[in-house]
Design a protein around this motif. Structure first.
Motif, PDB file in Angstrom:
ATOM      1  N   CYS A 212       0.658  -1.265   0.038  1.00  0.00           N
ATOM      2  CA  CYS A 212       0.020  -0.001  -0.001  1.00  0.00           C
ATOM      3  C   CYS A 212       0.913   1.227   0.130  1.00  0.00           C
ATOM      4  O   CYS A 212       0.378   2.371   0.166  1.00  0.00           O
ATOM      5  N   ASP A 213       2.160   1.192  -0.055  1.00  0.00           N
ATOM      6  CA  ASP A 213       2.993   2.388  -0.047  1.00  0.00           C
ATOM      7  C   ASP A 213       3.292   3.111   1.079  1.00  0.00           C
ATOM      8  O   ASP A 213       3.542   4.240   0.972  1.00  0.00           O
ATOM      9  N   SER A 214       2.706   2.547   2.215  1.00  0.00           N
ATOM     10  CA  SER A 214       2.660   3.239   3.536  1.00  0.00           C
ATOM     11  C   SER A 214       4.047   3.209   3.950  1.00  0.00           C
ATOM     12  O   SER A 214       4.739   2.289   3.955  1.00  0.00           O
ATOM     13  N   GLU A 215       4.497   4.408   4.636  1.00  0.00           N
ATOM     14  CA  GLU A 215       5.949   4.453   5.302  1.00  0.00           C
ATOM     15  C   GLU A 215       5.713   4.055   6.806  1.00  0.00           C
ATOM     16  O   GLU A 215       4.446   3.926   7.184  1.00  0.00           O
ATOM     17  N   GLY A 216       6.695   3.866   7.355  1.00  0.00           N
ATOM     18  CA  GLY A 216       6.852   3.627   8.685  1.00  0.00           C
ATOM     19  C   GLY A 216       6.327   2.318   9.482  1.00  0.00           C
ATOM     20  O   GLY A 216       5.674   2.155  10.334  1.00  0.00           O
ATOM     21  N   ALA A 217       6.810   1.242   8.584  1.00  0.00           N
ATOM     22  CA  ALA A 217       6.667   0.028   9.132  1.00  0.00           C
ATOM     23  C   ALA A 217       7.434  -0.337  10.414  1.00  0.00           C
ATOM     24  O   ALA A 217       8.449   0.315  10.691  1.00  0.00           O
ATOM     25  N   GLU A 218       6.849  -1.218  11.392  1.00  0.00           N
ATOM     26  CA  GLU A 218       7.764  -1.618  12.347  1.00  0.00           C
ATOM     27  C   GLU A 218       8.096  -3.028  12.231  1.00  0.00           C
ATOM     28  O   GLU A 218       7.514  -3.891  11.591  1.00  0.00           O
ATOM     29  N   ALA A 219       9.543  -3.054  12.584  1.00  0.00           N
ATOM     30  CA  ALA A 219      10.303  -4.481  12.563  1.00  0.00           C
ATOM     31  C   ALA A 219       9.607  -5.365  13.567  1.00  0.00           C
ATOM     32  O   ALA A 219       9.454  -4.984  14.860  1.00  0.00           O
ATOM     33  N   ARG A 220       9.362  -6.556  13.282  1.00  0.00           N
ATOM     34  CA  ARG A 220       9.031  -7.388  14.230  1.00  0.00           C
ATOM     35  C   ARG A 220       9.901  -8.131  15.177  1.00  0.00           C
ATOM     36  O   ARG A 220      11.312  -8.248  14.437  1.00  0.00           O
TER      37      ARG A 220
ATOM     38  N   TRP B 276      16.238 -12.774   7.933  1.00  0.00           N
ATOM     39  CA  TRP B 276      15.785 -11.572   7.238  1.00  0.00           C
ATOM     40  C   TRP B 276      14.562 -10.797   8.364  1.00  0.00           C
ATOM     41  O   TRP B 276      13.923 -11.697   8.984  1.00  0.00           O
ATOM     42  N   THR B 277      14.768  -9.564   8.574  1.00  0.00           N
ATOM     43  CA  THR B 277      13.659  -8.869   9.356  1.00  0.00           C
ATOM     44  C   THR B 277      12.456  -8.776   8.658  1.00  0.00           C
ATOM     45  O   THR B 277      12.438  -8.714   7.464  1.00  0.00           O
ATOM     46  N   THR B 278      11.502  -9.288   9.413  1.00  0.00           N
ATOM     47  CA  THR B 278      10.005  -9.005   8.853  1.00  0.00           C
ATOM     48  C   THR B 278       9.323  -7.773   9.340  1.00  0.00           C
ATOM     49  O   THR B 278       9.693  -7.377  10.610  1.00  0.00           O
ATOM     50  N   TRP B 279       8.973  -6.741   8.454  1.00  0.00           N
ATOM     51  CA  TRP B 279       8.496  -5.605   8.608  1.00  0.00           C
ATOM     52  C   TRP B 279       6.922  -5.818   8.684  1.00  0.00           C
ATOM     53  O   TRP B 279       6.163  -6.741   8.136  1.00  0.00           O
ATOM     54  N   ARG B 280       5.994  -5.204   9.559  1.00  0.00           N
ATOM     55  CA  ARG B 280       4.737  -5.095   9.497  1.00  0.00           C
ATOM     56  C   ARG B 280       4.252  -3.617   9.251  1.00  0.00           C
ATOM     57  O   ARG B 280       4.537  -2.549  10.057  1.00  0.00           O
TER      58      ARG B 280
END
Ligand SMILES: [Zn+2]
Length: 329
Positions: free
Chosen positions: A27-35, A43-47
């Motif tokens: 969705c092109d949102s910025e500011g995902a948080e790392a789990r 690999w880091t998973t971002w949410r």
């Protein structure tokens, strides 16, 4: 030449893909948080905070769902020659895997290390991007597609911009969300982004809400030069019709009811007579006009038999409306 710390190979890929931090591929949102929990192959998973999608730096790239680690890929990027035997020797993978890696990296075999990194972070599919439903087609001769200020705007923000255009006197965020068909939380984010650009502005105002005046934030277009310029690129699409609640008394007439009667719970189908008696017998001319033209005919007939409606102006108005409907039927 940037010196990269070798213990943070993933960081290097992240920086290559997103200069200013993760951007959700959905969705092109910025500011995902790392789990926090460690994931497969380091690999880091971002949410995503917007659509809750989970993604990695490799999602949607040529490295999508790779089983190798970030360090493996950084090692590949720095190799002298990208031939399968060398790859197999350098990172300790099978011949089959080394051939796959060589195939994935094929377009960047002769590139520098940073060119190879950019290739690793390039989109997996080379298909044409879907046409932008908000793009004018064709563009007027005076406008050039590459100048479009809408390019970096999400579809949601374009839909909100379009909804703002449909409401020149402003609307609350909730109403804009409904008009644009966008979730409320996404609407707030889009409005913030449009405000940042100086295209939308917010003002506090008082609006009738049942019995009381409420303070509300009303959004409208800024009509700045930049805003006008952006609108000339935005396709005008019909906004959604706002939800009709035909069985209810419109909010603007609630204050005509005794506050103990809570007009918000009244329905025309169940409390038609009470509504007719209150609004037609009251002093609010626009409420009376609304009741006369919107209440069902049997309700108007019954109202006509009540005390206070046998004679006078109200009796005349009821008779006229009942006769008008009979003639129209
Ligand atoms: Zn998202």
């Amino acid at each position: 030449m940037v010196v990269v710390e070798l213990d943070q190979p993933e960081e290097l890929l992240v920086k290559t893909r997103w200069r200013d931090g993760p951007v959700c591929p959905s969705c092109d949102s910025e500011g995902a948080e790392a789990r926090d929990e460690p994931t497969r192959a380091e690999w880091t998973t971002w949410r995503c905070r917007g659509c809750r999608a989970r993604f990695r730096v490799t999602t949607g790239t040529v490295l999508h769902s790779t089983k190798l680690t970030p360090s493996d890929w950084i090692a590949v990027a720095g190799m002298e020659e990208l031939a399968p035997p060398q790859i197999a020797a350098a990172i300790g993978v099978s011949r089959v895997t080394s051939r796959k890696i060589a195939a994935v990296m094929e377009p960047a075999h002769d590139g520098s290390r940073s060119e190879r990194l950019r290739h690793m972070m390039s989109p997996r599919h080379r298909r044409q991007p879907a046409p932008d439903p908000w793009q004018l087609d064709p563009l007027p001769a005076t406008l050039r597609a590459e100048d479009s200020p809408l390019g970096s705007l999400s579809d949601g923000a374009k839909a909100i911009l379009n909804a703002l255009r449909a409401r020149p006197f402003g609307a609350t965020a909730a109403k804009l969300a409904e008009l644009a068909g966008v979730s409320y939380s996404q609407t707030l984010r889009c409005l913030a982004r449009l405000e940042q650009r100086g295209w939308a502005k917010a003002a506090k105002t008082s609006i009738h809400y049942g019995y009381e005046l409420r303070r509300a934030t009303v959004w409208s277009l800024s009509w700045s030069d930049g805003c006008m310029h952006a609108l000339s690129y935005l396709r005008d699409r019909p906004t959604r019709p706002l939800e009709q609640i035909p069985d209810r008394v419109p909010r603007r007439f609630w204050r005509n009811f005794w506050s103990g009667a809570s007009a918000d719970t009244l329905t025309i189908s169940q409390h038609g007579l009470h509504i007719a008696e209150t609004l037609i017998g009251g002093h609010d001319v626009s409420a009376r006009a609304w009741a006369l033209s919107n209440l069902p005919t049997p309700v108007l007939r019954e109202c006509r038999t009540l005390r206070g409606f046998e004679t006078g102006l109200n009796a005349e108005l009821l008779d006229l409306e009942i006769a008008r409907r009979a003639a129209a039927a």
